[in-house]
Design an enzyme around this catalytic site. Structure first.
Site, PDB file in Angstrom:
ATOM      1  NE  ARG A 104      -3.746   0.650   2.159  1.00  4.73           N
ATOM      2  CZ  ARG A 104      -4.933   0.740   2.774  1.00  4.73           C
ATOM      3  NH1 ARG A 104      -5.076   1.527   3.834  1.00  4.73           N
ATOM      4  NH2 ARG A 104      -5.966   0.066   2.341  1.00  4.73           N
ATOM      5  CG  HIS A 131      -8.445  -0.132  -2.154  1.00  2.00           C
ATOM      6  ND1 HIS A 131      -7.633  -1.203  -1.869  1.00  2.00           N
ATOM      7  CD2 HIS A 131      -9.061   0.190  -0.971  1.00  2.00           C
ATOM      8  CE1 HIS A 131      -7.752  -1.506  -0.582  1.00  2.00           C
ATOM      9  NE2 HIS A 131      -8.617  -0.682  -0.020  1.00  2.00           N
ATOM     10  CD  GLN A 134     -12.918  -2.051   0.307  1.00  2.00           C
ATOM     11  OE1 GLN A 134     -12.054  -1.909   1.157  1.00  2.00           O
ATOM     12  NE2 GLN A 134     -14.106  -2.565   0.587  1.00  2.00           N
ATOM     13  CG  ASP A 223     -13.671   6.079  -0.264  1.00  3.85           C
ATOM     14  OD1 ASP A 223     -13.484   5.944   0.968  1.00  3.85           O
ATOM     15  OD2 ASP A 223     -12.726   6.127  -1.083  1.00  3.85           O
ATOM     16  NE  ARG A 291     -10.481  -5.355   1.499  1.00  5.88           N
ATOM     17  CZ  ARG A 291      -9.597  -4.388   1.749  1.00  5.88           C
ATOM     18  NH1 ARG A 291      -9.955  -3.325   2.435  1.00  5.88           N
ATOM     19  NH2 ARG A 291      -8.357  -4.444   1.272  1.00  5.88           N
TER      20      ARG A 291
HETATM   21  N1  NVA Z   1     -10.161   6.513  -0.942  1.00  2.00           N
HETATM   22  C1  NVA Z   1      -9.713   6.095   0.366  1.00  2.00           C
HETATM   23  C2  NVA Z   1      -9.904   4.633   0.537  1.00  2.00           C
HETATM   24  C3  NVA Z   1      -9.511   4.106   1.892  1.00  2.00           C
HETATM   25  C4  NVA Z   1      -9.733   2.638   2.026  1.00  2.00           C
HETATM   26  C5  NVA Z   1      -8.261   6.476   0.526  1.00  2.00           C
HETATM   27  O1  NVA Z   1      -7.477   6.258  -0.418  1.00  2.00           O
HETATM   28  O2  NVA Z   1      -7.898   6.999   1.580  1.00  2.00           O
HETATM   29  N1   CP Z   2     -11.057  -0.260   3.308  1.00  2.00           N
HETATM   30  C1   CP Z   2      -9.753  -0.254   3.636  1.00  2.00           C
HETATM   31  O1   CP Z   2      -8.881  -0.468   2.802  1.00  2.00           O
HETATM   32  O2   CP Z   2      -9.503   0.003   4.945  1.00  2.00           O
HETATM   33  P1   CP Z   2      -8.072   0.299   5.556  1.00  2.00           P
HETATM   34  O3   CP Z   2      -7.629   1.624   4.994  1.00  2.00           O
HETATM   35  O4   CP Z   2      -8.283   0.351   7.047  1.00  2.00           O
HETATM   36  O5   CP Z   2      -7.125  -0.789   5.151  1.00  2.00           O
END
Ligand code: NVA
Ligand code: CP
Length: 307
Positions: A104, A131, A134, A223, A291
């Protein structure tokens, strides 16, 4: 070092339509009937995190353990990816120690480079652009609640961010009726939108009218308005996106059996009200649970194709 071809999961489109369907089915089967699949026995999976995470980190680490492997948590502080040494060198070295990498980070092209140069599978655990894990687990959740994913009317409301882009990637592979409700200042990635439209697999609508997006929707998805790495844009995003809040008034335009989804973490009271996220249509904790099942299914798939 293995000479066998390895597979990566950096974008949903790394999998064919049938591979996506098989992986959703595997996740559902593994959840319903827990089984020992020690595909990671004797392997260490490097979990690189340059951003915060609750769900992704913990579901990967638990999933790796449940598949017989060992997980190694690695932050920017240790490896300074692409700064202390080239991504090429890091990829080659990590490939000599690890069986798989989950990462990540901010830059999507860093993950693409890591995947290109690593001799082991690389999984995208979120970038600024995508992502994919997800949305794979969200398609599992929709299948479980609605009995199918094909031609579902999915209304994504909010920022044209990594989640919106990942829905578009999914729509390039599977037939969906995808509506993205967002402002003209917060659109999804233009190239990804164009590719999804050219794939001609799905009905795709991008609209500034939230009611048009949710009309008859089977799924309403949202989101946070400002993603990790762009929290400084919070006030500006709020200004552009406040018309796209998911509240009980908006739900009235959807299918009465609509399910409401949020990848979490949520900013309650902004993109979604407490009443809706805690209400009878919400499936957000099923999403969070899935997940785990989906990370396992993705790792099983990559291990079978690569080891
Ligand atoms: N769009 C959000 C998703 C978090 C799971 C981010 O990138 O922070
Ligand atoms: N939805 C998700 O990816 O959550 P986290 O940012 O906590 O990993």
């Amino acid at each position: 070092m293995s000479t066998q071809t390895k597979r990566d999961f950096v974008a949903i489109t790394d999998f064919s339509e049938s591979e996506i369907r098989e992986t959703i089915k595997l996740a559902i089967d593994m959840k319903r009937k827990p089984q020992r699949l020690d595909v990671l026995a004797g392997k260490t999976v490097g979990c690189i995190f340059h951003k915060a995470s609750l769900r992704t980190r913990i579901s990967f680490e638990v999933g790796i353990y449940e598949l017989g492997g060992y997980s190694l948590y690695i932050t920017e502080k240790e490896i300074e990816l692409g700064k202390r040494e080239s991504i090429y060198d890091a990829a080659k070295v990590l490939s000599r120690y690890l069986g798989m990498i989950e990462i990540r980070t901010f830059s999507h092209s860093d993950v693409e480079q890591l995947a290109k140069h690593a001799d082991i599978p690389v999984i995208n655990g979120l970038t600024d652009l995508l992502h994919p894990c997800q949305i794979m687990s969200d398609m599992q959740t929709i299948t479980e609640h609605k009995g199918k994913i094909d031609n579902m009317k999915i209304a994504y409301l909010g920022d044209g961010n990594n989640m919106a882009n990942s829905w578009l990637k999914a729509a390039s592979r599977l037939p969906l009726d995808l509506r993205i409700g967002t402002s003209k200042n917060t659109p999804p990635n233009a190239k990804i939108l164009d590719e999804a439209q050219k794939a001609a697999k799905s009905k795709i609508l991008v609209t500034e009218n939230s009611l048009e997006a949710v009309a008859g929707a089977d799924v309403i998805y949202t989101d946070v308005w400002a993603s990790m790495g762009e929290k400084h844009l919070q006030a500006e995003k709020e200004k552009h996106l406040k018309a796209f809040q998911i509240n009980s008034g908006l739900l009235e335009s959807a299918n009465p059996e609509v399910i409401v989804m949020h990848c979490l973490p949520a900013n309650r009271g902004q993109e979604i009200t407490d009443e809706v996220i805690d209400g009878p249509h919400s499936v957000v904790f099923d999403q969070a649970e899935n997940r785990l099942h989906m990370q396992k299914a993705i790792m099983v798939k990559l291990a079978r194709d690569s080891f």
